[in-house]
Design an enzyme around this catalytic site. Structure first.
Site, PDB file in Angstrom:
ATOM      1  N   ASN A 179       0.741  -1.233  -0.136  1.00  0.00           N
ATOM      2  CA  ASN A 179       0.095   0.068   0.111  1.00  0.00           C
ATOM      3  C   ASN A 179       0.873   1.564   0.188  1.00  0.00           C
ATOM      4  O   ASN A 179       1.621   1.634   0.693  1.00  0.00           O
ATOM      5  CB  ASN A 179      -0.399  -0.307   1.285  1.00  0.00           C
ATOM      6  CG  ASN A 179      -1.857   1.531   1.287  1.00  0.00           C
ATOM      7  OD1 ASN A 179      -1.816   2.452   0.610  1.00  0.00           O
ATOM      8  ND2 ASN A 179      -2.237   1.255   2.609  1.00  0.00           N
ATOM      9  N   TRP A 180       1.180   1.790  -1.019  1.00  0.00           N
ATOM     10  CA  TRP A 180       1.361   3.180  -1.355  1.00  0.00           C
ATOM     11  C   TRP A 180       1.186   4.212  -1.052  1.00  0.00           C
ATOM     12  O   TRP A 180       2.025   4.849  -0.629  1.00  0.00           O
ATOM     13  CB  TRP A 180       2.106   3.421  -3.009  1.00  0.00           C
ATOM     14  CG  TRP A 180       3.267   2.932  -3.572  1.00  0.00           C
ATOM     15  CD1 TRP A 180       3.796   0.988  -3.162  1.00  0.00           C
ATOM     16  CD2 TRP A 180       3.989   2.540  -4.905  1.00  0.00           C
ATOM     17  NE1 TRP A 180       4.745   0.756  -3.071  1.00  0.00           N
ATOM     18  CE2 TRP A 180       5.202   1.832  -4.700  1.00  0.00           C
ATOM     19  CE3 TRP A 180       3.855   3.139  -5.825  1.00  0.00           C
ATOM     20  CZ2 TRP A 180       5.182   1.416  -5.779  1.00  0.00           C
ATOM     21  CZ3 TRP A 180       4.489   3.020  -7.090  1.00  0.00           C
ATOM     22  CH2 TRP A 180       5.689   2.338  -6.525  1.00  0.00           C
ATOM     23  N   LYS A 181       0.140   4.067   0.018  1.00  0.00           N
ATOM     24  CA  LYS A 181      -0.413   5.154   0.151  1.00  0.00           C
ATOM     25  C   LYS A 181       0.013   6.547  -0.380  1.00  0.00           C
ATOM     26  O   LYS A 181      -0.562   6.894  -1.356  1.00  0.00           O
ATOM     27  CB  LYS A 181      -0.171   5.823   1.873  1.00  0.00           C
ATOM     28  CG  LYS A 181      -0.059   4.719   2.685  1.00  0.00           C
ATOM     29  CD  LYS A 181      -0.573   4.441   4.066  1.00  0.00           C
ATOM     30  CE  LYS A 181       0.669   3.134   4.988  1.00  0.00           C
ATOM     31  NZ  LYS A 181       0.160   3.679   6.627  1.00  0.00           N
ATOM     32  N   HIS A 190      -9.187   1.370   5.473  1.00  0.00           N
ATOM     33  CA  HIS A 190      -8.187   1.959   6.141  1.00  0.00           C
ATOM     34  C   HIS A 190      -8.081   3.184   7.478  1.00  0.00           C
ATOM     35  O   HIS A 190      -8.886   3.659   6.993  1.00  0.00           O
ATOM     36  CB  HIS A 190      -6.655   2.447   5.152  1.00  0.00           C
ATOM     37  CG  HIS A 190      -5.495   2.127   5.236  1.00  0.00           C
ATOM     38  ND1 HIS A 190      -4.769   3.445   6.282  1.00  0.00           N
ATOM     39  CD2 HIS A 190      -4.445   1.214   5.059  1.00  0.00           C
ATOM     40  CE1 HIS A 190      -3.753   2.536   6.353  1.00  0.00           C
ATOM     41  NE2 HIS A 190      -3.267   1.160   6.000  1.00  0.00           N
ATOM     42  N   GLU A 238      -6.263   5.052   8.384  1.00  0.00           N
ATOM     43  CA  GLU A 238      -5.959   6.606   7.867  1.00  0.00           C
ATOM     44  C   GLU A 238      -7.232   7.135   7.500  1.00  0.00           C
ATOM     45  O   GLU A 238      -7.253   8.204   7.382  1.00  0.00           O
ATOM     46  CB  GLU A 238      -4.772   6.281   6.965  1.00  0.00           C
ATOM     47  CG  GLU A 238      -3.219   6.216   8.130  1.00  0.00           C
ATOM     48  CD  GLU A 238      -2.864   5.312   7.547  1.00  0.00           C
ATOM     49  OE1 GLU A 238      -2.404   5.730   5.287  1.00  0.00           O
ATOM     50  OE2 GLU A 238      -1.740   5.238   7.821  1.00  0.00           O
ATOM     51  N   GLU A 298      -4.987  -4.548  10.701  1.00  0.00           N
ATOM     52  CA  GLU A 298      -4.105  -3.546  10.961  1.00  0.00           C
ATOM     53  C   GLU A 298      -4.027  -2.723  12.358  1.00  0.00           C
ATOM     54  O   GLU A 298      -4.830  -1.747  12.100  1.00  0.00           O
ATOM     55  CB  GLU A 298      -4.501  -3.000  10.165  1.00  0.00           C
ATOM     56  CG  GLU A 298      -3.982  -3.039   9.040  1.00  0.00           C
ATOM     57  CD  GLU A 298      -3.037  -2.539   7.698  1.00  0.00           C
ATOM     58  OE1 GLU A 298      -2.136  -2.208   6.422  1.00  0.00           O
ATOM     59  OE2 GLU A 298      -3.474  -1.555   7.576  1.00  0.00           O
ATOM     60  N   GLY A 357       3.502   1.854  10.754  1.00  0.00           N
ATOM     61  CA  GLY A 357       4.589   2.928  10.610  1.00  0.00           C
ATOM     62  C   GLY A 357       5.159   3.548  11.884  1.00  0.00           C
ATOM     63  O   GLY A 357       5.683   4.646  12.233  1.00  0.00           O
ATOM     64  N   SER A 402       4.065  -2.043  10.273  1.00  0.00           N
ATOM     65  CA  SER A 402       5.591  -2.343  10.365  1.00  0.00           C
ATOM     66  C   SER A 402       6.007  -3.327   9.693  1.00  0.00           C
ATOM     67  O   SER A 402       6.927  -3.818  10.926  1.00  0.00           O
ATOM     68  CB  SER A 402       5.792  -1.821  11.998  1.00  0.00           C
ATOM     69  OG  SER A 402       5.641  -0.732  11.886  1.00  0.00           O
ATOM     70  N   GLY A 459       3.210  -1.338   4.596  1.00  0.00           N
ATOM     71  CA  GLY A 459       3.311   0.025   3.788  1.00  0.00           C
ATOM     72  C   GLY A 459       4.795   0.118   3.475  1.00  0.00           C
ATOM     73  O   GLY A 459       4.868   0.602   2.316  1.00  0.00           O
ATOM     74  N   GLY A 460       5.536   1.237   4.436  1.00  0.00           N
ATOM     75  CA  GLY A 460       6.548   1.551   4.222  1.00  0.00           C
ATOM     76  C   GLY A 460       7.132   1.028   3.266  1.00  0.00           C
ATOM     77  O   GLY A 460       7.867   1.149   2.337  1.00  0.00           O
TER      78      GLY A 460
HETATM   79  P1  13P Z   1       4.040   0.686   7.448  1.00  0.00           P
HETATM   80  O1  13P Z   1       3.408  -1.511   6.932  1.00  0.00           O
HETATM   81  O2  13P Z   1       3.649   1.639   6.744  1.00  0.00           O
HETATM   82  O3  13P Z   1       3.247   0.321   8.673  1.00  0.00           O
HETATM   83  O4  13P Z   1       2.172   0.681   7.336  1.00  0.00           O
HETATM   84  C1  13P Z   1       1.440  -0.266   7.341  1.00  0.00           C
HETATM   85  C2  13P Z   1      -0.643   0.100   6.639  1.00  0.00           C
HETATM   86  O5  13P Z   1      -0.588   0.849   6.760  1.00  0.00           O
HETATM   87  C3  13P Z   1      -0.631  -1.248   5.411  1.00  0.00           C
HETATM   88  O6  13P Z   1      -1.851  -0.223   5.022  1.00  0.00           O
END
Ligand code: 13P
Length: 254
Positions: free
Chosen positions: A10-12, A93, A95, A167, A173, A212, A233-234
């Protein structure tokens, strides 16, 4: 039923056309690891170009509207995602729940719209740190699952195209990954809710862990009971960081 582990990046709100090179490298690696099902969800502006840049991996959006079209400035419909070649969409999500006030009912309506458009759906759930500390994590997540997954007519097609992503908000993150035993317990709780909703069909629904995930912790998480993949994510933003996670999803026969 054994399914391929599903590894989704997920590149957000990250990425530019330069990063299509990372997507191509991830695509090449995915071809070397057919035991895993790999996908990327870039921001909307990159979706079409990324779709054309890759062949072995799935491509998805990070949100969609409930309506197929209309006067909704700034929104994107599930039909538009399907039209540009997306395979799936991430919905609910944390966020988006936080930044846009998305409720379980809205996530459910989006999921039903996405299924109707022919997309796969990944629905995200997860508790905050306050909720975990208060001993409410499983109750919160159970409520999110019950309120967010498709209902009504959509149930008949939902299970085969649905994934859940657990999640925990405090693990996203932060570099603070959930303990494997807590992930196993929560995935079992989510599975129980899904079985109550879908019956035997629930076995088709993969439950991913997100928060993470990186190349170092991926093997332990992906090898844990009931973990059907990872939502990353990251560590999905570069091939160097993402490839070890794909490799960690290796099936025993590899
Ligand atoms: P991180 O892997 O950066 O913690 O993000 C997880 C996430 O929210 C994937 O949707």
């Amino acid at each position: 039923m054994s399914q391929r582990p599903y590894i989704v990046g997920n590149w957000k709100m990250n990425g530019s056309r330069v990063m299509l090179a990372e997507a191509r490298a991830i695509d090449r690696a995915a071809q070397r690891h057919p035991h895993a099902e790999v996908a990327l969800a870039p921001p909307f502006p990159l979706l079409g170009a990324l779709r054309e840049a890759v062949s072995a991996i799935g491509v998805g959006g990070q949100d969609c509207h409930t309506a197929a079209k209309g006067a909704h400035t700034g929104d994107v419909s599930a039909a538009m995602l399907a039209d540009i070649g997306a395979d799936f969409v991430i919905l609910g999500h944390s966020e988006r729940r936080r930044d846009h006030g998305e409720t379980d009912a809205l996530v459910r309506a989006k999921a039903e719209a996405a299924l109707a458009a022919g997309l796969g759906v990944i629905i995200c759930v997860g508790e905050t740190l306050e909720e975990r500390d208060a001993g409410q994590a499983e109750a919160v997540v159970a409520r999110q699952v019950e309120g967010s997954v498709p209902a009504g007519e959509a149930v008949a097609v939902a299970a085969s195209r649905l994934a859940l992503a657990y999640e925990p908000v405090w693990a996203i993150g932060t570099g603070r990954v959930a303990a494997v035993e807590d992930v196993v317990a929560m995935h079992a709780a989510v599975r129980a809710r899904l079985t109550a909703i879908f019956g035997e069909e629930a076995a088709k629904v993969r439950i991913l862990y997100g928060g993470s995930v990186n190349g170092e912790n991926a093997a332990a998480l992906l090898g844990a009971e009931g973990v059907g993949g990872a939502l990353v994510g990251g560590a999905s933003l570069t091939a160097d960081a993402f490839l070890p996670i794909i490799a960690a999803a290796a099936a025993p026969e590899d």
